[in-house]
Design a protein around this motif. Structure first.
Motif, PDB file in Angstrom:
ATOM      1  N   GLU A 153       9.038   3.950 -12.109  1.00 47.27           N
ATOM      2  CA  GLU A 153      10.377   3.974 -12.468  1.00 47.27           C
ATOM      3  C   GLU A 153      11.224   3.363 -11.157  1.00 47.27           C
ATOM      4  N   LEU A 154      10.881   3.739 -10.069  1.00 47.18           N
ATOM      5  CA  LEU A 154      11.599   3.425  -8.845  1.00 47.18           C
ATOM      6  C   LEU A 154      11.556   1.993  -8.548  1.00 47.18           C
ATOM      7  N   LEU A 155      10.531   1.177  -9.155  1.00 47.65           N
ATOM      8  CA  LEU A 155      10.465  -0.083  -8.847  1.00 47.65           C
ATOM      9  C   LEU A 155      11.327  -0.801  -9.576  1.00 47.65           C
ATOM     10  N   GLY A 156      12.093  -0.287 -10.174  1.00 43.06           N
ATOM     11  CA  GLY A 156      13.286  -0.727 -11.200  1.00 43.06           C
ATOM     12  C   GLY A 156      12.945  -1.965 -12.102  1.00 43.06           C
ATOM     13  N   THR A 179      13.917   1.483  -0.629  1.00 38.10           N
ATOM     14  CA  THR A 179      14.011   2.431  -1.778  1.00 38.10           C
ATOM     15  C   THR A 179      13.160   3.373  -1.768  1.00 38.10           C
ATOM     16  N   LEU A 180      11.669   2.813  -1.533  1.00 40.72           N
ATOM     17  CA  LEU A 180      10.397   3.883  -1.476  1.00 40.72           C
ATOM     18  C   LEU A 180      10.411   4.518  -0.524  1.00 40.72           C
ATOM     19  N   GLY A 181      10.870   4.140   0.701  1.00 35.95           N
ATOM     20  CA  GLY A 181      10.916   4.985   1.938  1.00 35.95           C
ATOM     21  C   GLY A 181      11.885   6.311   1.811  1.00 35.95           C
ATOM     22  N   ASP A 182      13.019   6.002   1.218  1.00 35.47           N
ATOM     23  CA  ASP A 182      14.365   6.722   0.968  1.00 35.47           C
ATOM     24  C   ASP A 182      13.814   7.984  -0.182  1.00 35.47           C
ATOM     25  N   SER A 183      12.845   7.711  -1.003  1.00 34.98           N
ATOM     26  CA  SER A 183      12.153   8.408  -1.931  1.00 34.98           C
ATOM     27  C   SER A 183      11.035   9.060  -1.296  1.00 34.98           C
ATOM     28  N   GLY A 184      10.858   9.218  -0.281  1.00 34.40           N
ATOM     29  CA  GLY A 184       9.609   9.888   0.416  1.00 34.40           C
ATOM     30  C   GLY A 184       8.450   9.235   0.334  1.00 34.40           C
ATOM     31  N   TYR A 185       8.285   8.101  -0.047  1.00 28.92           N
ATOM     32  CA  TYR A 185       6.852   7.589   0.030  1.00 28.92           C
ATOM     33  C   TYR A 185       6.618   6.856   1.278  1.00 28.92           C
ATOM     34  N   LEU A 231       4.175  -1.233 -19.501  1.00 24.42           N
ATOM     35  CA  LEU A 231       3.296  -0.520 -18.743  1.00 24.42           C
ATOM     36  C   LEU A 231       3.953   0.881 -18.878  1.00 24.42           C
ATOM     37  N   MET A 232       5.399   1.011 -18.982  1.00 21.45           N
ATOM     38  CA  MET A 232       6.135   2.050 -18.851  1.00 21.45           C
ATOM     39  C   MET A 232       6.026   3.051 -20.192  1.00 21.45           C
ATOM     40  N   ARG A 233       5.735   2.238 -21.311  1.00 20.03           N
ATOM     41  CA  ARG A 233       5.292   2.554 -22.654  1.00 20.03           C
ATOM     42  C   ARG A 233       4.076   3.299 -22.339  1.00 20.03           C
ATOM     43  N   ALA A 256       0.747  -1.172   0.156  1.00 20.64           N
ATOM     44  CA  ALA A 256      -0.122  -0.173  -0.069  1.00 20.64           C
ATOM     45  C   ALA A 256       1.086   1.136  -0.049  1.00 20.64           C
ATOM     46  N   VAL A 257       0.665   2.232  -0.897  1.00 21.87           N
ATOM     47  CA  VAL A 257       1.686   3.127  -1.200  1.00 21.87           C
ATOM     48  C   VAL A 257       0.755   4.477  -1.195  1.00 21.87           C
ATOM     49  N   THR A 258       1.400   5.413  -0.645  1.00 20.66           N
ATOM     50  CA  THR A 258       0.661   6.759  -1.056  1.00 20.66           C
ATOM     51  C   THR A 258       1.637   7.669  -1.908  1.00 20.66           C
ATOM     52  N   ILE A 259       1.106   8.154  -2.854  1.00 20.82           N
ATOM     53  CA  ILE A 259       1.650   9.023  -3.923  1.00 20.82           C
ATOM     54  C   ILE A 259       0.988  10.407  -4.213  1.00 20.82           C
ATOM     55  N   PRO A 260       1.650  11.303  -4.551  1.00 22.55           N
ATOM     56  CA  PRO A 260       1.224  12.782  -5.097  1.00 22.55           C
ATOM     57  C   PRO A 260      -0.050  12.265  -6.111  1.00 22.55           C
ATOM     58  N   GLU A 261      -1.098  13.205  -5.605  1.00 18.94           N
ATOM     59  CA  GLU A 261      -2.282  13.008  -7.088  1.00 18.94           C
ATOM     60  C   GLU A 261      -1.830  14.370  -7.884  1.00 18.94           C
ATOM     61  N   GLN A 262      -1.153  13.881  -8.757  1.00 18.93           N
ATOM     62  CA  GLN A 262      -0.753  14.829 -10.198  1.00 18.93           C
ATOM     63  C   GLN A 262      -0.092  14.060 -11.047  1.00 18.93           C
ATOM     64  N   LYS A 263      -0.162  14.771 -12.251  1.00 16.86           N
ATOM     65  CA  LYS A 263       0.210  14.067 -13.735  1.00 16.86           C
ATOM     66  C   LYS A 263       1.762  13.492 -13.521  1.00 16.86           C
ATOM     67  N   GLY A 264       1.858  12.221 -13.836  1.00 19.83           N
ATOM     68  CA  GLY A 264       3.138  11.690 -13.797  1.00 19.83           C
ATOM     69  C   GLY A 264       3.556  10.944 -12.860  1.00 19.83           C
ATOM     70  N   SER A 265       2.850  11.081 -11.567  1.00 23.60           N
ATOM     71  CA  SER A 265       3.351  10.507 -10.322  1.00 23.60           C
ATOM     72  C   SER A 265       3.360   8.932 -10.267  1.00 23.60           C
ATOM     73  N   PHE A 266       2.360   8.367 -11.141  1.00 22.59           N
ATOM     74  CA  PHE A 266       2.267   7.052 -11.246  1.00 22.59           C
ATOM     75  C   PHE A 266       3.470   6.427 -12.000  1.00 22.59           C
ATOM     76  N   ARG A 267       3.976   7.237 -13.091  1.00 17.75           N
ATOM     77  CA  ARG A 267       4.998   6.744 -13.912  1.00 17.75           C
ATOM     78  C   ARG A 267       6.393   7.086 -13.174  1.00 17.75           C
ATOM     79  N   ARG A 268       6.344   7.903 -12.338  1.00 15.88           N
ATOM     80  CA  ARG A 268       7.638   8.150 -11.580  1.00 15.88           C
ATOM     81  C   ARG A 268       7.759   6.999 -10.574  1.00 15.88           C
ATOM     82  N   PHE A 269       6.646   6.441  -9.802  1.00 13.26           N
ATOM     83  CA  PHE A 269       6.637   5.632  -8.877  1.00 13.26           C
ATOM     84  C   PHE A 269       7.127   4.241  -9.713  1.00 13.26           C
TER      85      PHE A 269
END
Length: 518
Positions: free
Chosen positions: A359-362, A399-405, A448-450, A344-357
């Protein structure tokens, strides 16, 4: 460990008496000598030789025929004339029914309400008189004892009877003939009949063999009894592995198991599901949950003690699986292997936030994603991720915690896996200009990234649901903040991405469950 049980009574035979009964048991009037099948794929993975005793090959697809027939064949003429009664969640019931049919004896079987239809139907086909009673084995067992007293039937207990224990012990005879040099044997434990009979035989003849009992975490009546030094009546038991859903270990089976079993290990539902898949991958047999219990324990024990180069044997105790439960098994398999995690992850509600998340998954592929717009500032998402091994989860969380999630590991949260994953979303809290689309994504890395790179920055995603079902294409449902004026431009962008898509905005189910309502 006491290797020679004292001779207490006919009800509590000595070890020597048990050995005599096992060797003289007439089980092969109806049973077969089941194969001991090498599990080559699993053996290579674990670094040990893993051998599977195929009790699914019995006429009733379960080991229970051995104990049931041994008991019923030993009745005197008066007992045979009156008939037998048994309580069972299914496999013992089929063994009693077939034994009664073979010997011309009336067989009445009391089965709890949760018994799979496949087992009820099988008992009836074998001529058994089925009585449905109670919500657990213990309630059904009480009714069987009442019928024995009022109707004069002989009670054919599913496990707590020396003749039944001896019948199941014939599995040990075959195991020692088929794998004399085994190092460990892993035995499923429900009421304890199989474990008691096999453990006694093997430890009496070759004490160097380590015998490990395996129980489901939510039905661990033997472990509770060993820890307490006496039998313990569990408050409740889980029903996924219904064949071992027993609240109270048998009195005689506890006495024997306590003397001859070296250790008991418990396994989770997810670990059982993973073992079902292992059996299928190596043998193409489809085990019932209780049937794969012992293999799940073997895998957990091997990992815990880092066994290498050992010969490990175990028992596929039954294959009377309800076909419709396989969907659930398939979903839980990767979790049981530690190859999938749920977050369960909390992300900002803004365009591109899902894509940035993402990317962090590697390199961690996404197996599931649930999201619904609810708050202008932040979004709570439910996401499944592919793992190479269990240790990957700790690194991913860091990784997610260090990125502020803000992130929570739900991998072991049963409520999340059973229910919440299907309930995430619902209606948005405020009006939206929204269109709904269904997609088919190719199940390949980068698909998905495409999609997100082409659409996620330009068009605001308001809903997203995806689950990887193991097919060539994944089904995706997504909502976008697109006005009527933008529709043509947006769909041109969809065509540019190149995935199959369809407009689902007018689908009535969208209006019923997902669209905003005042």
């Amino acid at each position: 460990m006491n290797n020679l049980l004292p001779h207490l009574s006919a009800r509590q035979p000595s070890a020597a008496e048990y050995l005599r009964r096992i060797l003289l048991a007439p089980v092969y009037d109806v049973a077969v000598k089941s194969d001991l099948t090498p599990m080559r794929k699993l053996s290579e993975r674990l670094g040990c030789e893993v051998l599977l005793k195929r009790e699914d090959q019995q006429p009733v697809h379960s080991f229970k025929i051995r104990g049931a027939y041994n008991k019923i064949a030993g009745l005197n003429a008066d007992q045979q004339a009156k008939g037998v009664v048994a309580a069972s969640a299914g496999n013992h019931a089929q063994g009693v029914a077939l034994s009664g049919q073979k010997l011309g004896i009336k067989a009445t079987i009391v089965m709890p309400n949760n018994t799979p239809d496949i087992k009820i139907d099988s008992v009836r086909r074998l001529g058994g008189n089925v009585v449905i009673h109670g919500n657990s084995f213990d309630e059904a067992s009480a009714e069987s004892r009442r019928l024995a007293e009022t109707e004069g039937y002989t009670l054919a207990a599913p496990f707590d009877d020396p003749d039944v224990i001896a019948g199941q012990g014939t599995i040990g005879v075959e195991l020692l003939q088929q794998a004399r040099d085994m190092d460990y044997v892993f035995l499923p434990v429900g009421g304890g009949g199989l474990a008691a009979g096999v453990a006694l035989y093997l430890k009496s003849l070759k004490p160097s063999i380590k015998v490990i009992g395996v129980e489901a975490e939510d039905s661990a009546c033997l472990l509770a009894a060993l820890e307490a030094g006496e039998r313990v009546n569990l408050d409740q038991v889980g029903l996924f592995a219904d064949g071992v859903a027993v609240k109270l270990i048998g009195e005689e089976t506890f006495r024997v198991c306590a003397a001859f079993i070296d250790e008991v290990i418990t396994v989770s539902t997810d670990e059982i599901c993973a073992a079902i898949k292992d059996i299928f991958d190596d043998t193409r047999a489809v085990s019932e949950p209780a049937g794969a219990l012992a293999l799940a324990g073997l895998k957990k024990f091997q990992a815990r003690y880092k066994l290498q180069g050992k010969k490990l044997t175990t028992v596929l105790s039954g294959a009377n699986v309800n076909f419709h439960s396989l969907r659930y098994v398939s979903e839980r398999t990767e979790l049981g292997e530690g190859r999938e995690g749920v977050l369960a992850v909390t992300i900002p509600e803004q365009k591109g936030s899902f894509r940035r998340f993402c990317e962090l998954l590697g390199g961690h592929g996404i197996t599931e994603f649930n999201y619904r717009f609810a708050d202008p500032a932040k979004a709570h998402i439910y996401v499944g991720v592919r793992l190479a091994e269990k240790a990957d989860m700790a690194n991913l969380l860091a990784t997610l915690g260090d990125s502020g999630y803000e992130v929570h590991d739900l991998t072991d949260n049963e409520l999340a896996k059973l229910h919440v994953r299907y309930m995430v979303g619902g209606r948005p809290s405020q009006p939206l200009i929204e269109r709904l689309y269904g997609f088919e994504f190719p199940e390949s890395q980068g698909a998905l990234m495409r999609f997100l790179n082409r659409l996620g920055e330009r068009w605001n995603i308001t809903l997203f649901h995806y689950r990887n079902h193991g097919a060539a294409y994944g089904r995706v449902l997504a909502g976008f903040n697109v006005s009527d004026q933008e529709k043509a431009e947006f769909e041109a962008s969809l065509n540019d991405v190149g995935y199959e898509w369809r407009d689902e905005t007018s689908n009535p189910v969208y209006d019923y469950f997902l669209a905003h309502r005042d």
